[in-house]
Design a protein around this motif. Structure first.
Motif, short mmCIF file in Angstrom:
data_model
loop_
_atom_site.label_atom_id
_atom_site.label_comp_id
_atom_site.label_asym_id
_atom_site.label_seq_id
_atom_site.Cartn_x
_atom_site.Cartn_y
_atom_site.Cartn_z
N ASP A 122 -69.30 -37.15 11.93
CA ASP A 122 -69.58 -38.11 12.42
C ASP A 122 -70.78 -38.53 12.52
OD1 ASP A 122 -70.17 -40.24 14.47
OD2 ASP A 122 -68.26 -40.50 15.27
N ARG B 84 -70.95 -51.42 14.24
CA ARG B 84 -69.80 -50.68 13.29
C ARG B 84 -69.23 -50.81 14.27
NH1 ARG B 84 -72.01 -45.11 10.95
NH2 ARG B 84 -70.81 -44.54 12.52
N HIS B 85 -67.85 -49.79 14.63
CA HIS B 85 -67.13 -50.02 16.29
C HIS B 85 -66.49 -51.57 15.90
CE1 HIS B 85 -66.24 -46.20 15.48
NE2 HIS B 85 -67.63 -45.72 15.81
N GLU C 214 -75.79 -50.13 17.11
CA GLU C 214 -75.37 -49.66 15.92
C GLU C 214 -73.97 -49.19 15.52
OE1 GLU C 214 -78.10 -47.08 13.96
OE2 GLU C 214 -79.84 -48.67 13.92
N GLU C 215 -73.58 -48.35 16.60
CA GLU C 215 -72.51 -47.78 16.73
C GLU C 215 -71.40 -48.91 17.23
OE1 GLU C 215 -69.39 -44.33 15.97
OE2 GLU C 215 -71.15 -45.50 15.00
N GLU D 296 -66.67 -54.30 13.87
CA GLU D 296 -66.38 -54.88 13.09
C GLU D 296 -64.36 -54.35 12.74
OE1 GLU D 296 -68.24 -54.76 7.72
OE2 GLU D 296 -69.84 -54.42 9.74
N LYS D 297 -65.32 -52.69 12.70
CA LYS D 297 -63.63 -51.78 12.23
C LYS D 297 -61.84 -52.84 13.17
CE LYS D 297 -61.49 -48.85 10.24
NZ LYS D 297 -61.32 -48.21 8.96
N GLU E 143 -60.22 -47.75 18.75
CA GLU E 143 -61.00 -48.02 17.88
C GLU E 143 -62.00 -48.90 19.51
OE1 GLU E 143 -63.60 -48.38 15.28
OE2 GLU E 143 -62.45 -46.76 14.86
#
Length: 182
Positions: free
Chosen positions: A99, A126-127, A122-123, A129-130, A165
């Motif tokens: 990770d 990303r999460h 940023e993290e 979007e997931k 998530e």
């Protein structure tokens, strides 16, 4: 302890459900399985070849359309026995994940570091979007209660992925809020 080649068992499990072409297996890894297991083209096709040589699967070629020949694989009795034995085995120990966010965060010594906020943002992106992707998959696959019952295992892992998530995002937002309030 050496890591067991789980890809072989995953392929056997997929073929135990239905006959599939190599391309179909690759697409499953890119879509359905990709949420929790990764394997690429360069791993799948050699594994299919080895499994066929070992008598765990067999193949047949069919004409698709007017010109395209597709090789379909099916599980053999030996493959079914091996799959059954693997399904009955205890789970392997958890392996560490790779990770990048966690590693970068570990290497930062101070909340005042200018990278911290950007790293968290940023993290979060990303999460988010997931999380949106997984919720869309849920709507596509399991909005109908009958489908939830028909595909019990898949429903369970997708639901767990959504919850994972959501929990990760809750933590990220709380930490970012704490950092900004310093």
């Amino acid at each position: 302890m050496a890591q067991k080649n789980v890809l072989k068992y995953i392929i056997l499990g997929l073929l135990n459900r239905e006959d599939l072409a190599g391309y179909d297996i690759k697409k499953l890894f890119e879509e359905e399985l990709g949420d929790f297991w990764y394997s690429n083209h360069s791993q799948i096709y050699p594994e299919l070849r080895r499994m066929e040589e070992d008598g765990l699967i067999s193949s047949r070629t069919e004409l698709v359309g007017k010109k395209l020949e597709k090789k379909f694989y099916q599980i053999t009795k030996d493959g079914q026995k091996l799959l059954s034995a693997w399904m009955d085995e205890p789970l392997n120990p958890l392996v560490p994940t790779r990770d990048e966010f966690t590693m970068k965060l570990y290497l930062i010594d101070s909340a005042d570091n200018p990278l911290v906020i950007r790293l968290f943002q940023e993290e979060i992106a990303r999460h988010e979007e997931k999380y949106q992707y997984l919720q869309a998959r849920w709507q596509l696959l399991f909005a109908d209660k009958r489908e939830q019952q028909k595909h019990f295992g898949h429903r369970c892992i997708l639901e767990q992925a959504i919850l994972r998530e959501k929990q990760r995002l809750d933590w990220l937002y709380q930490e970012l809020k704490n950092i900004k309030q310093r």
